[in-house]
Design an enzyme around this catalytic site. Structure first.
Site, PDB file in Angstrom:
ATOM      1  N   TYR A 141       0.796  -1.376   0.002  1.00 55.36           N
ATOM      2  CA  TYR A 141       0.014  -0.051  -0.004  1.00 55.36           C
ATOM      3  C   TYR A 141       0.819   1.348  -0.076  1.00 55.36           C
ATOM      4  O   TYR A 141       0.309   2.290  -0.761  1.00 55.36           O
ATOM      5  CB  TYR A 141      -0.787  -0.227   1.351  1.00 55.36           C
ATOM      6  N   PHE A 172      -7.083  19.429 -24.744  1.00 55.77           N
ATOM      7  CA  PHE A 172      -7.792  18.288 -24.968  1.00 55.77           C
ATOM      8  C   PHE A 172      -9.307  18.238 -24.132  1.00 55.77           C
ATOM      9  O   PHE A 172      -9.292  19.255 -23.302  1.00 55.77           O
ATOM     10  CB  PHE A 172      -7.124  17.032 -24.453  1.00 55.77           C
ATOM     11  N   ASP A 173     -10.284  17.630 -24.784  1.00 58.21           N
ATOM     12  CA  ASP A 173     -11.461  17.765 -24.122  1.00 58.21           C
ATOM     13  C   ASP A 173     -11.641  17.634 -22.518  1.00 58.21           C
ATOM     14  O   ASP A 173     -12.443  18.477 -22.025  1.00 58.21           O
ATOM     15  CB  ASP A 173     -12.495  16.751 -24.718  1.00 58.21           C
ATOM     16  N   ASP A 187       0.860  18.995 -21.029  1.00 56.18           N
ATOM     17  CA  ASP A 187      -0.233  17.974 -20.793  1.00 56.18           C
ATOM     18  C   ASP A 187       0.641  16.910 -21.986  1.00 56.18           C
ATOM     19  O   ASP A 187       0.819  17.265 -23.230  1.00 56.18           O
ATOM     20  CB  ASP A 187      -1.634  18.207 -21.614  1.00 56.18           C
ATOM     21  N   ALA A 218       0.835  13.443 -22.737  1.00 53.33           N
ATOM     22  CA  ALA A 218       0.180  12.308 -23.200  1.00 53.33           C
ATOM     23  C   ALA A 218       1.179  11.748 -24.482  1.00 53.33           C
ATOM     24  O   ALA A 218       1.491  10.465 -24.321  1.00 53.33           O
ATOM     25  CB  ALA A 218      -1.318  12.311 -23.763  1.00 53.33           C
ATOM     26  N   LYS A 252      -0.911   6.474 -23.661  1.00 55.81           N
ATOM     27  CA  LYS A 252      -0.342   6.726 -24.810  1.00 55.81           C
ATOM     28  C   LYS A 252       1.167   6.325 -24.933  1.00 55.81           C
ATOM     29  O   LYS A 252       1.531   5.327 -24.906  1.00 55.81           O
ATOM     30  CB  LYS A 252      -0.440   8.075 -25.202  1.00 55.81           C
ATOM     31  N   HIS A 284     -21.470  12.920 -27.488  1.00 57.16           N
ATOM     32  CA  HIS A 284     -21.101  11.949 -28.489  1.00 57.16           C
ATOM     33  C   HIS A 284     -20.914  10.413 -28.067  1.00 57.16           C
ATOM     34  O   HIS A 284     -21.048   9.525 -28.891  1.00 57.16           O
ATOM     35  CB  HIS A 284     -19.537  12.443 -29.213  1.00 57.16           C
TER      36      HIS A 284
HETATM   37  N1  F0G Z   1      -4.790  14.817 -22.698  1.00 52.64           N
HETATM   38  C1  F0G Z   1      -4.723  14.405 -23.954  1.00 52.64           C
HETATM   39  C2  F0G Z   1      -3.839  15.388 -25.125  1.00 52.64           C
HETATM   40  C3  F0G Z   1      -5.265  13.287 -24.478  1.00 52.64           C
HETATM   41  O1  F0G Z   1      -5.214  12.977 -25.617  1.00 52.64           O
HETATM   42  C4  F0G Z   1      -6.106  12.526 -23.403  1.00 52.64           C
HETATM   43  C5  F0G Z   1      -6.639  11.523 -23.756  1.00 52.64           C
HETATM   44  C6  F0G Z   1      -5.833  13.021 -22.039  1.00 52.64           C
HETATM   45  C7  F0G Z   1      -5.285  14.086 -21.731  1.00 52.64           C
HETATM   46  C8  F0G Z   1      -6.757  12.417 -20.971  1.00 52.64           C
HETATM   47  O2  F0G Z   1      -6.141  10.958 -20.686  1.00 52.64           O
HETATM   48  O3  F0G Z   1      -7.876   9.164 -21.375  1.00 52.64           O
HETATM   49  O4  F0G Z   1      -5.721   8.917 -19.760  1.00 52.64           O
HETATM   50  O5  F0G Z   1      -7.679  10.045 -18.952  1.00 52.64           O
HETATM   51  N2  F0G Z   1      -7.093  11.205 -25.061  1.00 52.64           N
HETATM   52  C9  F0G Z   1      -7.753   9.862 -25.479  1.00 52.64           C
HETATM   53  C10 F0G Z   1      -7.985  10.176 -27.010  1.00 52.64           C
HETATM   54  C11 F0G Z   1      -9.204   9.454 -24.750  1.00 52.64           C
HETATM   55  O6  F0G Z   1      -8.874   9.090 -27.552  1.00 52.64           O
HETATM   56  O7  F0G Z   1      -7.588  10.731 -27.791  1.00 52.64           O
HETATM   57  P1  F0G Z   1      -7.060   9.803 -20.140  1.00 52.64           P
END
Ligand code: F0G
Length: 458
Positions: free
Chosen positions: A72, A124-125, A215, A217, A258, A450
Site C-alpha cells: 500500500y 484536449f476535451d 499535457d 500524453a 499513450k 457523442h
Molecule cells: N490529454 C490528451 C492530449 C489526451 O489525448 C487525453 C486522452 C487525455 C489528456 C486524457 O487522458 O484518457 O488517460 O484520461 N485522449 C484519448 C484519445 C481519450 O482518444 O485521444 P486519459
C-alpha cells in the site's frame, strides 16, 4: 540494393479478430443506434477508435508486471516508476493517478479556481472539461496555420506568442494559474510543438511570472518530430530531447495510456514542493495513497519500462512511420486528410470527402459509419457531435473542421492492416457522390453527447 524498412520487433502473442459480413454490420449498426461507441469490440475488425490504452506491451513490460510490488505504501514498483520518470523528465516529485484526466483533476484542484483563464494550444476535451467544471476558461492560442489542413507547417501544435502575450496582458497574474502546452497537440491533429516554441513560451511566461505545464500524453512522439524536423536536433537522442522539453516546464500531467505504452495509468510530475504537498492531499482523496494513486504496483512496474521503451528512437520510428504509411496511402488515393500526417492518427476532412451531406446531418459521423459498413473499421467522429450544443442557446456548435480520426494503436496492427484500411476508405471515396443523406439525432444527453447519442438515418 538498399534494404527496406522492417520493424525492430517480432510478435510473440497474437489475438484473433473476427471479420464480419456487411449484412451483419448493417444489423449491428442499427442495434447500436448508429453510434460506434455502442458497438461491441467483437463486432469490430480493426479498431481505430483511439490509441489510448489499446497498444501492446513488450516482453520486458510483461516481465516487469510479474515483479510488481503491491504494498500500500512505499512500494518498490513506485520507486522504479519514480526513477524512470525522473530520468526522462527531470521532475523529482511524482504522483501516480489512474489515468490522464485524473491527473488533471488532482493538479487543477490545487491550481485552478473560478474566473481563471488557462491559455494553451487547443486543450484536449477532458482538460477543457476540468477547467470549465471549475468555472474557469481555456483560451486557445494555437497558431492559425493549424486550422488549414493543407498547410505543411512542421510544428502545427505551436503556440502563437502574440496571442499568448495578449492573454497575459489582459488578465491579472493571479487569474492565470499556468500556461498549458499539449504535446503532441491531439485536437489539432496529433501535431507537434517545436523546442524553439516551448523555449519561447517559457521565456515569455517567466517574464509575466506564469508557470508552464505540459499535457504530455504523446511527449515521446513530439520529441521524435523535433529530432526529424527541427534544425540542429537531428543528432540528439530522444531522451536528450525529452530532458530539454521538460526543462521548459514547471510540471506535467500524463496519460500513461499513450506514450507510457500501458493499458491504464497516469501521473503528475513536478519540482515545486508546495504544489506537490497540496496535490498529495487531493491524490489521497480522489485516487489513493501517494505511492500508488489508483494504480496497481504491477502496472507501475510495467509503466516504468514502457516510458523507457517509448523514448527510444527505433520504437518511435516504427510507430510514427506506420501512421505516415497509412496517411500517404490515403493521400495517394486523393483522399483529403490533415497534413502533415500527425504522430498518432490520420484525420480525414469529411466536408471535402462527402460534399453532398449537409452539416445538419453530421458528415463526419456519416463517413465514420460508411467506413464501418464497408470493412468493419471503427473510427471516431471529431466534428459536430463532439462539439456538442451551445449551453445557452442549445443550438449545434459547428466546428471549423469536421473530421474522422483514424487513431493507430501502438505495436498492434501490421502494414497489411494499413493497406486494408486505405483500400476500404478508397472504396467509400469512389462512391462518395451516392452518399447524400446523413443522420439525425433521436436521443441525446445534456453533455458529452457523442458517447451515448442515438441516431437514425435522415
Ligand atoms: N490529454 C490528451 C492530449 C489526451 O489525448 C487525453 C486522452 C487525455 C489528456 C486524457 O487522458 O484518457 O488517460 O484520461 N485522449 C484519448 C484519445 C481519450 O482518444 O485521444 P486519459
Amino acid at each position: 540494393m538498399n534494404l527496406p524498412y522492417a520493424e525492430p520487433f517480432r510478435i510473440k502473442m497474437v489475438e484473433e479478430i473476427y471479420q464480419s459480413t456487411r449484412a451483419e454490420r448493417e444489423q449491428w449498426l442499427k442495434e447500436a443506434n448508429y453510434n460506434l461507441f455502442n458497438l461491441k469490440s467483437s463486432q469490430v475488425f480493426i479498431d481505430l477508435l483511439t490509441d489510448s490504452g489499446t497498444g501492446a506491451m513488450s516482453d520486458r513490460q510483461w516481465g516487469a508486471l510479474m515483479t510488481g510490488d503491491e504494498s500500500y505504501a512505499g512500494s518498490r514498483s513506485f520507486e522504479q516508476l519514480q526513477n524512470s520518470v525522473e530520468k526522462i523528465t527531470g521532475f523529482k516529485y511524482l504522483l501516480p493517478t489512474h489515468q490522464g484526466r485524473a491527473a488533471e483533476n488532482v493538479l487543477f484542484s490545487v491550481l485552478v479556481k473560478e474566473g481563471d483563464v488557462v491559455p494553451g494550444n487547443s486543450h484536449f476535451d477532458t482538460t477543457k472539461g476540468h477547467i470549465e467544471f471549475r468555472k474557469a476558461h481555456a483560451i486557445d492560442c494555437t497558431i492559425d496555420e493549424a486550422f488549414d489542413i493543407n498547410n505543411l507547417h512542421p510544428f502545427k501544435g505551436n503556440i502563437n506568442l502574440e496571442k499568448l502575450e495578449a492573454v497575459y496582458k489582459s488578465h491579472p497574474k493571479e487569474s492565470i494559474p499556468f500556461c498549458l502546452i499539449t504535446i503532441t497537440c491531439n485536437s489539432s491533429g496529433g501535431q507537434p510543438v517545436s523546442l524553439e516554441n516551448m523555449k519561447a513560451v517559457k521565456a515569455l511566461s517567466d517574464q509575466y511570472g506564469i508557470p508552464v505545464f505540459f499535457d504530455s500524453a504523446r511527449f515521446a512522439e513530439n520529441a521524435y518530430f523535433i529530432k526529424k524536423r527541427e534544425q540542429g536536433q537531428e543528432n540528439r537522442s530522444i531522451k536528450e530531447i525529452c530532458k530539454e522539453i521538460f526543462s521548459y516546464g514547471d510540471g506535467m500531467t500524463m496519460s500513461s495510456k499513450k506514450d507510457g505504452l500501458v493499458n491504464i495509468g497516469g501521473f503528475i510530475a513536478l519540482n515545486n514542493e508546495e504544489i506537490f504537498r497540496k496535490a498529495s492531499n487531493f491524490t489521497i482523496i480522489y485516487e489513493g495513497f501517494i505511492t500508488y494513486g489508483g494504480m496497481a504496483g504491477r502496472d507501475m512496474a510495467a509503466l516504468a519500462v514502457g516510458l523507457d521503451e517509448a523514448t527510444e528512437f527505433a520504437y518511435l520510428e516504427s510507430r510514427i512511420s506506420q501512421v505516415e504509411y497509412l496517411g500517404n496511402k490515403l493521400i495517394e488515393y486523393g483522399i483529403p486528410v490533415q497534413k502533415p500526417i500527425g504522430g498518432h492518427a490520420v484525420f480525414i476532412d469529411s466536408l471535402n470527402f462527402l460534399p453532398n451531406v449537409s452539416r445538419e446531418e453530421y458528415p463526419a459521423q456519416t463517413l465514420g459509419l460508411e467506413i464501418y459498413k464497408e470493412a468493419g473499421i471503427r473510427t471516431v467522429e471529431i466534428g459536430t457531435l463532439l462539439a456538442d450544443r451551445d449551453p445557452e442557446t442549445r443550438q449545434n456548435r459547428y466546428p471549423k473542421l469536421e473530421l474522422v480520426r483514424l487513431a493507430i494503436p501502438r505495436r498492434t496492427y501490421t502494414n497489411n492492416h494499413m493497406d486494408y484500411i486505405a483500400a476500404a476508405i478508397k472504396n467509400v471515396y469512389e462512391r462518395r457522390e451516392e452518399i447524400a443523406k446523413g443522420y439525425k439525432i433521436t436521443w441525446e444527453p445534456e453533455i458529452l453527447r457523442h458517447f451515448t447519442v442515438q441516431l437514425e438515418k435522415a
